[in-house]
Motif scaffolding. Structure first.
Motif, PDB file in Angstrom:
ATOM      1  N   LYS A 490       0.839  -1.193   0.000  1.00  9.00           N
ATOM      2  CA  LYS A 490       0.000   0.000   0.000  1.00  9.00           C
ATOM      3  C   LYS A 490       0.875   1.244   0.000  1.00  9.00           C
ATOM      4  O   LYS A 490       0.421   2.334  -0.298  1.00  9.00           O
ATOM      5  N   VAL A 491       2.108   1.061   0.423  1.00 12.06           N
ATOM      6  CA  VAL A 491       3.021   2.197   0.506  1.00 12.06           C
ATOM      7  C   VAL A 491       3.898   2.192  -0.744  1.00 12.06           C
ATOM      8  O   VAL A 491       4.538   1.191  -1.053  1.00 12.06           O
ATOM      9  N   ILE A 515      19.465  -1.996  -6.428  1.00 12.59           N
ATOM     10  CA  ILE A 515      19.324  -3.177  -5.577  1.00 12.59           C
ATOM     11  C   ILE A 515      20.674  -3.724  -5.115  1.00 12.59           C
ATOM     12  O   ILE A 515      20.724  -4.649  -4.329  1.00 12.59           O
ATOM     13  N   ASN A 516      21.751  -3.156  -5.605  1.00 10.28           N
ATOM     14  CA  ASN A 516      23.037  -3.543  -5.039  1.00 10.28           C
ATOM     15  C   ASN A 516      24.039  -2.398  -5.181  1.00 10.28           C
ATOM     16  O   ASN A 516      23.735  -1.381  -5.809  1.00 10.28           O
ATOM     17  N   PHE A 563      25.954   2.108   1.280  1.00 14.82           N
ATOM     18  CA  PHE A 563      25.006   1.040   0.946  1.00 14.82           C
ATOM     19  C   PHE A 563      25.051  -0.049   2.023  1.00 14.82           C
ATOM     20  O   PHE A 563      24.041  -0.448   2.580  1.00 14.82           O
ATOM     21  N   ILE A 567      22.136  -1.039   4.955  1.00 16.46           N
ATOM     22  CA  ILE A 567      21.583  -2.397   5.049  1.00 16.46           C
ATOM     23  C   ILE A 567      21.801  -2.955   6.454  1.00 16.46           C
ATOM     24  O   ILE A 567      20.890  -3.510   7.081  1.00 16.46           O
ATOM     25  N   ARG A 571      18.927  -3.793   9.196  1.00 16.07           N
ATOM     26  CA  ARG A 571      18.788  -5.160   9.714  1.00 16.07           C
ATOM     27  C   ARG A 571      18.757  -5.142  11.234  1.00 16.07           C
ATOM     28  O   ARG A 571      18.088  -5.959  11.859  1.00 16.07           O
ATOM     29  N   SER A 578      10.641  -5.362   5.221  1.00 18.81           N
ATOM     30  CA  SER A 578      11.054  -5.914   3.936  1.00 18.81           C
ATOM     31  C   SER A 578      11.754  -4.815   3.148  1.00 18.81           C
ATOM     32  O   SER A 578      11.268  -3.698   3.069  1.00 18.81           O
ATOM     33  N   VAL A 579      12.886  -5.159   2.610  1.00 18.72           N
ATOM     34  CA  VAL A 579      13.727  -4.162   1.950  1.00 18.72           C
ATOM     35  C   VAL A 579      13.732  -4.404   0.447  1.00 18.72           C
ATOM     36  O   VAL A 579      13.961  -5.519   0.003  1.00 18.72           O
ATOM     37  N   VAL A 704       0.625   6.753   0.166  1.00 17.52           N
ATOM     38  CA  VAL A 704      -0.033   5.521   0.597  1.00 17.52           C
ATOM     39  C   VAL A 704      -1.311   5.389  -0.226  1.00 17.52           C
ATOM     40  O   VAL A 704      -2.078   6.347  -0.317  1.00 17.52           O
TER      41      VAL A 704
ATOM     42  N   LYS B 143      18.689 -14.428   4.992  1.00 16.67           N
ATOM     43  CA  LYS B 143      18.151 -13.160   5.488  1.00 16.67           C
ATOM     44  C   LYS B 143      18.777 -12.703   6.816  1.00 16.67           C
ATOM     45  O   LYS B 143      19.183 -11.567   6.947  1.00 16.67           O
ATOM     46  N   ASP B 144      18.800 -13.588   7.778  1.00 16.05           N
ATOM     47  CA  ASP B 144      19.217 -13.157   9.118  1.00 16.05           C
ATOM     48  C   ASP B 144      20.723 -13.177   9.302  1.00 16.05           C
ATOM     49  O   ASP B 144      21.235 -13.647  10.312  1.00 16.05           O
ATOM     50  N   ARG B 145      21.440 -12.686   8.345  1.00 19.33           N
ATOM     51  CA  ARG B 145      22.908 -12.713   8.454  1.00 19.33           C
ATOM     52  C   ARG B 145      23.466 -11.337   8.188  1.00 19.33           C
ATOM     53  O   ARG B 145      23.088 -10.681   7.226  1.00 19.33           O
ATOM     54  N   ASP B 146      24.366 -10.943   9.054  1.00 23.52           N
ATOM     55  CA  ASP B 146      25.047  -9.674   8.830  1.00 23.52           C
ATOM     56  C   ASP B 146      26.103  -9.844   7.750  1.00 23.52           C
ATOM     57  O   ASP B 146      26.280  -8.990   6.908  1.00 23.52           O
ATOM     58  N   ILE B 179      16.975  -8.945  -1.590  1.00 21.95           N
ATOM     59  CA  ILE B 179      17.295  -8.464  -2.928  1.00 21.95           C
ATOM     60  C   ILE B 179      18.717  -7.902  -3.004  1.00 21.95           C
ATOM     61  O   ILE B 179      19.424  -8.095  -3.984  1.00 21.95           O
ATOM     62  N   TYR B 180      19.146  -7.254  -1.914  1.00 21.88           N
ATOM     63  CA  TYR B 180      20.468  -6.620  -1.938  1.00 21.88           C
ATOM     64  C   TYR B 180      21.608  -7.641  -1.830  1.00 21.88           C
ATOM     65  O   TYR B 180      22.768  -7.289  -1.981  1.00 21.88           O
ATOM     66  N   SER B 182      21.281 -10.637  -3.506  1.00 18.30           N
ATOM     67  CA  SER B 182      21.050 -11.674  -4.509  1.00 18.30           C
ATOM     68  C   SER B 182      22.212 -11.775  -5.497  1.00 18.30           C
ATOM     69  O   SER B 182      22.592 -12.858  -5.898  1.00 18.30           O
ATOM     70  N   GLU B 183      22.779 -10.627  -5.847  1.00 16.79           N
ATOM     71  CA  GLU B 183      23.877 -10.688  -6.793  1.00 16.79           C
ATOM     72  C   GLU B 183      25.080 -11.451  -6.215  1.00 16.79           C
ATOM     73  O   GLU B 183      25.663 -12.293  -6.877  1.00 16.79           O
ATOM     74  N   GLU B 206      13.965 -13.558  -1.157  1.00 16.71           N
ATOM     75  CA  GLU B 206      13.122 -13.229  -0.010  1.00 16.71           C
ATOM     76  C   GLU B 206      11.726 -12.853  -0.471  1.00 16.71           C
ATOM     77  O   GLU B 206      11.553 -12.066  -1.406  1.00 16.71           O
ATOM     78  N   VAL B 208       8.302 -11.432   1.342  1.00 15.46           N
ATOM     79  CA  VAL B 208       7.614 -11.101   2.582  1.00 15.46           C
ATOM     80  C   VAL B 208       6.275 -11.817   2.551  1.00 15.46           C
ATOM     81  O   VAL B 208       5.670 -11.959   1.499  1.00 15.46           O
ATOM     82  N   ARG B 209       5.854 -12.213   3.693  1.00 12.73           N
ATOM     83  CA  ARG B 209       4.523 -12.781   3.837  1.00 12.73           C
ATOM     84  C   ARG B 209       4.303 -14.001   2.958  1.00 12.73           C
ATOM     85  O   ARG B 209       3.307 -14.085   2.252  1.00 12.73           O
ATOM     86  N   TRP B 253      -1.796   4.634  10.478  1.00 14.54           N
ATOM     87  CA  TRP B 253      -1.225   3.291  10.648  1.00 14.54           C
ATOM     88  C   TRP B 253      -2.134   2.261  10.006  1.00 14.54           C
ATOM     89  O   TRP B 253      -1.666   1.321   9.383  1.00 14.54           O
ATOM     90  N   ARG B 256      -1.582   2.019   6.266  1.00 12.83           N
ATOM     91  CA  ARG B 256      -0.332   1.434   5.772  1.00 12.83           C
ATOM     92  C   ARG B 256      -0.316  -0.080   5.903  1.00 12.83           C
ATOM     93  O   ARG B 256       0.480  -0.748   5.254  1.00 12.83           O
ATOM     94  N   ALA B 257      -1.146  -0.606   6.776  1.00 17.13           N
ATOM     95  CA  ALA B 257      -1.111  -2.045   7.046  1.00 17.13           C
ATOM     96  C   ALA B 257      -1.789  -2.813   5.917  1.00 17.13           C
ATOM     97  O   ALA B 257      -2.774  -2.374   5.362  1.00 17.13           O
ATOM     98  N   VAL B 258      -1.221  -3.979   5.626  1.00 17.27           N
ATOM     99  CA  VAL B 258      -1.764  -4.825   4.573  1.00 17.27           C
ATOM    100  C   VAL B 258      -2.445  -6.029   5.208  1.00 17.27           C
ATOM    101  O   VAL B 258      -1.855  -6.699   6.046  1.00 17.27           O
TER     102      VAL B 258
END
Lengths: 706, 355
Positions: A490-491, A515-516, A563, A567, A571, A578-579, A704, B143-146, B179-180, B182-183, B206, B208-209, B253, B256-258
């Motif tokens: 929606k945004v 994206i990178n 960049f 990120i 995180r 979601s990015v 929005v 995803k959950d990795r620095d 996405i950042y 993926s390359e 990734e 979402v949902r 708010w 913005r919510a889906v």
């Protein structure tokens, strides 16, 4: 729903009325209504409908409407809810034009009532019957006369039409009205507004020659857009006063505490009423105090008010109130002052407020009132009387009545403070159509109403011109929104939002999604350094709070580093967001920061906001609002009424900012949200405004959609 | 001969397994699901502990196997006590597995979240892999990795562990790639994994949902009373929004919510009305406060279910988050198309079944 050509003629002035559910038993609603119609002096044909009776109140009773030999214009339905649908079918077949459904048991009770109301509307549509109610008190036309309600019709009639969403409130007002000199033309109880609603009646009453002022008591507004549209045409002809239930200031305050988040509620209502030229009051007494004045008094030419009093205190109080409400105390002409000096005793105050002092009899009032009514500097007059030893209340009332007739182009309101001693005089004034109030504050409110109406009427005419903007790309905007919708968002992301406003001719700082790192560097090179990197995530509203913005990047290395930093920050501080990547934006020269925003009110549609940007919005609440569609006049006014205007015009040697470019942006945002109603909220914050002639650029845009 | 794939590793296994099973089913194969060891997260009315993942897969795929066959061992609190009966356990697992495998073309075996579980008592995962003669596939969560490159270290560590017990990891699926990243994953990490002699069966970006409970799941988890729109409980719930501000502010708010679950007090009529304007998936009223009739009328008009729960708002949100974190049969079903699309596009599913 369009209003028919006949414009409710057969609702208020039917040739025949059927009372479906008429009852023999006094005390029943079905009896009271029939009795009211008959005893109210209705001259058309009346058909009581009841399968189990032969005669009621001397009238022949029919078993069903189809048994009635002649046509029926209006049906009053008082049968139990379960029977209403069948009755409506019969009415439809019979060709009934209007139905007033008094019966309760529809939407207001929930559950099956909701379904029943839906079916009621279906039947009405099928046969072309227009419906008032259900769950209402009925309607009244005091000029016909027709009392199709179960309340008593007041003896006095006049030019005040009252449309109310509360039936019970109506009955009380009807009972009280004659005592204070309120003369009604028409009374409408809206009930559930299943078919005919406030806008339909507003449109009709606007054209009704018997109505001089329209009063509305509403708890909800069905179609805000149409309400404003119709309202603005009606208020050019006659005043409309609204008492809106269910508005709280708390809501309005909360709305302003967010940057660019203006919301509906009070703000939207105010913007809407302004556009429609409708006067809003907050109490019942204000509603009627104004109505009484409008019913008999002319609209003043200005807001300079004269006061004549025999009590110094009363004059002071009235003057303070006048000024605090935004009216002006008239400055009397030299001629008037000289005349009063010679005509009044030396101790009298000859300046406005004119104090004719405690021992004034009717003749002294005449001298002062006449002098002020003649004075070109006085637009309206308040006459205050307090009963003192030699005061002549009745004689003074006579003087007021006579002079008010003689100088009928200026409004005159009387304030007779007291009890028994002024009772008779008050009655005389009422009977002669002179508004009389027992306290100064009420008269001041009434005068304010009169004066505001003049302003509102002028305003409505002024803002009527619309500007057309053609150089927009609606298709492109729809594409962007559709793409976001497909992704379940929606945004809009920043680069998308900027593309949207750009498609509507608003300059934006160049922005693109990367994206990178490599892409970011490539974009940055193309834009030219320096650039800004910002996180692109629909879940992050305040980007800098999560370390999602890094400014002033001057090289490839800095972009790559930024960049990674963004990120990693996101995180950590917004792990669930979601990015979609990172947007690269070209740094643009700093201008003066302002905000332009829009939000969609659930009743009235979009309102546009303008204010100073940055911390000032929140700190000073220096914002202005208008309902869309915005006209050039309104856009100019929006900028001019903020404190920011002073800064923008050039404060202390600063060169003036490009105010025309702001007005242009305001009009284009208005056009955008009008063309694309799916936009629920948008903010251009900040919009950098440059020096006169240089323009403005949107630096960040949020949108929005629904 | 049944083909068995042992899915081990990080977050996202169950959804992936569901997608694969569904895919194989659509390809005309007979499929089975087996989770030898699970954590007791849910207790059935019969007082039996089960893993909600197992329940979800069983129901969503209409598998007729017995629950105790699909999941023979459920760990409640203690493990070391099993030491004495490890042979019995092995037998139990093997027999259950055989029942699941019989008549099946393919069986997917899901490991316990921590790969090292039960190593202490002599029932480590590599042994299970050998027992089922399974091909082991490791799921990495990007995803959950620095530091994304850590994934390589991780896979080497686990490969060593498997080799220690004379087994091996066959391949890898890199899941949940933002996405950042993926390359980097495509260009550098995948070749690096292949250099280790492991196959890469897929890189899943990734989404979402990818999973969302339905209002029905919410009703069950909160034990809520449905006040309006009982027939509209198939809406999915993706965002949770608490309505505590004034309506005008809250609207921001809500908008913005889906597919939102909006949580607020039953007595906040103004706020609920505002919430309903934004057509959320469900409005949850807390504190057991029955709403105004106007709310129910409006809800009926816009078709949003209204739930009433006895809990306070905080507790309600906590419970909602719990529902979101577990896999339910209906959440698998509503997102089935998305899940299948992912499998089709991003997983080399044919290679998975080949030897």
């Amino acid at each position: 729903m369009q209003i028919k050509e006949d414009n409710m003629k057969y609702l208020f002035k039917p040739r025949s009325v059927a009372v479906i559910g008429a009852s023999r038993e006094p005390g029943k609603v079905g009896h009271a209504i029939l009795k009211n119609i008959v005893e109210g002096g209705y001259k058309g044909k009346v058909y009581p409908i009841n399968p189990n009776a032969d005669k009621i109140l001397g009238l022949s009773v029919y078993k069903t409407v189809s048994d009635v030999p002649e046509d029926i214009d209006l049906a009053i339905v008082v049968v139990p809810a379960q029977a209403v649908l069948d009755v409506m079918e019969e009415c439809g077949k019979k060709g009934v034009k209007y139905a007033v459904v008094i019966s309760a048991g529809f939407k207001e009770v929930g559950g099956e009532g909701i379904e029943r109301e839906k079916k009621l509307i279906e039947i009405a549509k099928k046969y072309g019957i227009r419906v008032v109610g259900p769950n209402c008190l009925g309607i009244m036309d005091l000029h016909t006369p027709l009392n199709a309600t179960f309340a008593l019709m007041p003896r006095t009639r006049g030019g005040i039409a009252f449309v109310s969403q509360s039936g019970a409130l109506l009955s009380a007002i009807l009972d009280w009205a004659p005592k204070v000199g309120i003369g009604f033309s028409k009374i409408v109880s809206l009930g559930n507004k299943a078919d005919l609603n406030e806008v339909d009646f507003l449109a009709h009453l606007g054209e009704d020659p018997e109505t001089k002022v329209i009063l509305l008591y509403l708890e909800s507004i069905v179609d805000g857009r149409r309400f404003v549209e119709i309202g603005s045409t009606v208020t050019r002809k006659k005043p409309v006063i609204l008492l809106k239930g269910g508005v709280t200031e708390a809501g309005a305050k909360a709305a302003l505490s967010h940057t660019g988040a203006m919301a509906g509620g009070v703000t939207a209502l105010k913007a809407a009423l302004r556009k429609a030229g409708i006067i809003q009051v907050t109490t019942l007494s204000e509603l009627f105090d104004m109505a009484i004045a409008f019913n008999s008094q002319p609209i003043p030419m200005g807001n300079r008010i004269g006061v004549v009093t025999n009590a110094g205190g009363g004059g002071v109080i009235a003057s303070d109130l006048l000024v605090s409400k935004g009216l002006r105390l008239a400055e009397l002409s030299k001629h008037t002052i000289d005349y009063l000096r010679s005509a009044l005793p030396p101790v009298a105050s000859i300046y406005n407020p004119v104090d004719v002092i405690g021992d004034a009899k009717a003749d002294r009032y005449r001298t002062a009132i006449e002098a002020l009514l003649r004075d070109q500097n006085v637009d309206g007059l308040l006459v205050i009387l307090t009963p003192q030893a030699v005061t002549e209340p009745e004689e003074t009332a006579k003087v007021i009545i006579q002079l008010s007739r003689e100088y009928s182009s200026k409004p005159l309101l009387a304030i007779f403070i007291g009890g028994e001693k002024v009772e008779k005089a008050t009655k005389m004034l009422i009977e002669n159509n002179i508004p009389v109030y027992e306290m100064p504050e009420r008269a001041v409110v009434a005068m304010l109403g009169l004066a505001s109406y003049r302003e509102f009427r002028e305003y409505v005419t002024k803002v009527a011109e619309h500007m057309e903007i053609f150089d927009v790309d609606k298709e492109r905007v729809l594409e962007i929104i559709e793409e976001a919708r497909k992704q379940g968002r929606k945004v809009l992301l920043e680069h998308e939002a900027k593309e949207v406003v750009k498609s509507y001719g608003i300059s934006v700082a160049p922005t693109k999604l990367a994206i990178n790192e490599d892409e970011a560097i490539e974009i940055a090179r193309r834009f030219g350094y320096p650039v800004v990197l910002k996180i692109a995530s629909p879940d992050i509203t305040h980007k800098s709070d999560v370390g999602g913005v890094i400014m002033n990047l001057k090289s490839d290395e800095e972009v790559a580093e930024a960049f990674r930093t963004i990120i990693s920050n996101v995180r950590r501080y917004a792990p669930t967001a979601s990015v979609y990547g990172i947007v690269v934006q070209k740094m643009v020269p700093k201008g003066r920061e302002v905000i332009v925003g829009a939000t969609k009110d659930t009743t009235f549609g979009h309102i546009i906001m303008f204010g100073l940007g940055g911390i000032y919005t929140e700190l000073f609440k220096d914002v202005s609002f208008r309902l869309t569609p915005l006209t050039l006049y309104e856009a100019r006014e929006m900028v001019a009424e903020t404190k920011a205007y002073m800064l923008l015009r050039g404060f202390r040697g600063e060169p003036p900012a490009d105010i025309n470019s702001i007005i242009n942006v305001l009009l284009r945002v208005s056009k955008l949200v009008t063309d694309i109603p799916q936009i629920a909220e948008m903010d251009i914050n900040p919009l950098f405004v440059y020096e006169e002639g240089v323009g403005a650029a949107a630096v960040d845009v949020k949108i929005v959609v629904e | 001969m049944v083909k068995t794939i042992f899915i081990v590793g990080e977050k996202g296994k169950t959804v992936l397994i569901y997608g694969l099973l569904k895919k194989f089913l659509n390809e005309g194969m007979k499929v089975g699901y087996f989770k030898p060891i699970s954590k007791a997260r849910y207790r059935l009315p019969s007082m039996v502990y089960v893993d909600p993942d197992v329940l979800a897969i069983k129901q969503a795929l209409n598998l007729e196997d017995k629950l105790e066959d699909m999941n023979p061992i459920t760990i409640t609190r203690n493990i070391l006590e099993f030491k004495n009966s490890v042979d019995l356990l092995k037998k139990q697992v093997e027999e259950a597995y055989n029942r699941i495998a019989s008549g099946r073309d393919i069986v997917l075996v899901e490991s316990y979240p921590n790969l090292e579980v039960m190593t202490s008592i002599g029932l480590p995962a590599p042994q299970l892999a050998k027992m089922f003669n399974a091909k082991t596939v490791f799921i990495l969560n990007a995803k959950d990795r620095d530091v994304i490159d850590e994934m390589i270290d991780r896979i080497i560590l686990h490969n060593c562990y498997f080799e220690h017990y004379g087994a091996k990891i066959d391949g890898v699926i890199v899941n949940n790639v933002p996405i950042y990243y993926s390359e980097r994953v495509e260009d550098i990490i995948v070749p690096e994994i292949e250099k280790l002699g492991l196959k890469v069966y897929g890189v899943i970006r990734e989404r979402v949902r990818l999973l969302a409970p339905t209002v029905n799941d919410v009703v069950e988890a909160l034990n809520a009373e449905v006040l309006e729109n009982k027939d509209k409980l198939n809406n999915i719930v993706e965002d949770i929004v608490v309505g505590a501000m004034a309506p005008a502010a809250a609207l921001r708010w809500f908008r913005r919510a889906v597919n939102a679950a909006i949580v607020t007090g039953g007595d906040r009529t103004d706020l609920i009305m505002t919430a309903l304007e934004t057509r959320p998936s469900v409005v949850i009223l807390t504190g057991g406060l029955y709403p105004d009739i106007g709310v129910l009328i409006k809800a009926r008009e816009v078709g949003t279910p209204i739930l009433l729960v006895p809990y306070d708002t905080y507790t309600t949100v906590e419970k909602l988050k719990e529902v979101q974190s577990i896999v339910t049969p209906s959440s698998l079903k509503v997102k089935e198309t998305d899940i299948l699309e992912t499998i089709e596009k991003e997983i080399k599913w044919r290679e998975l079944v080949q030897q």
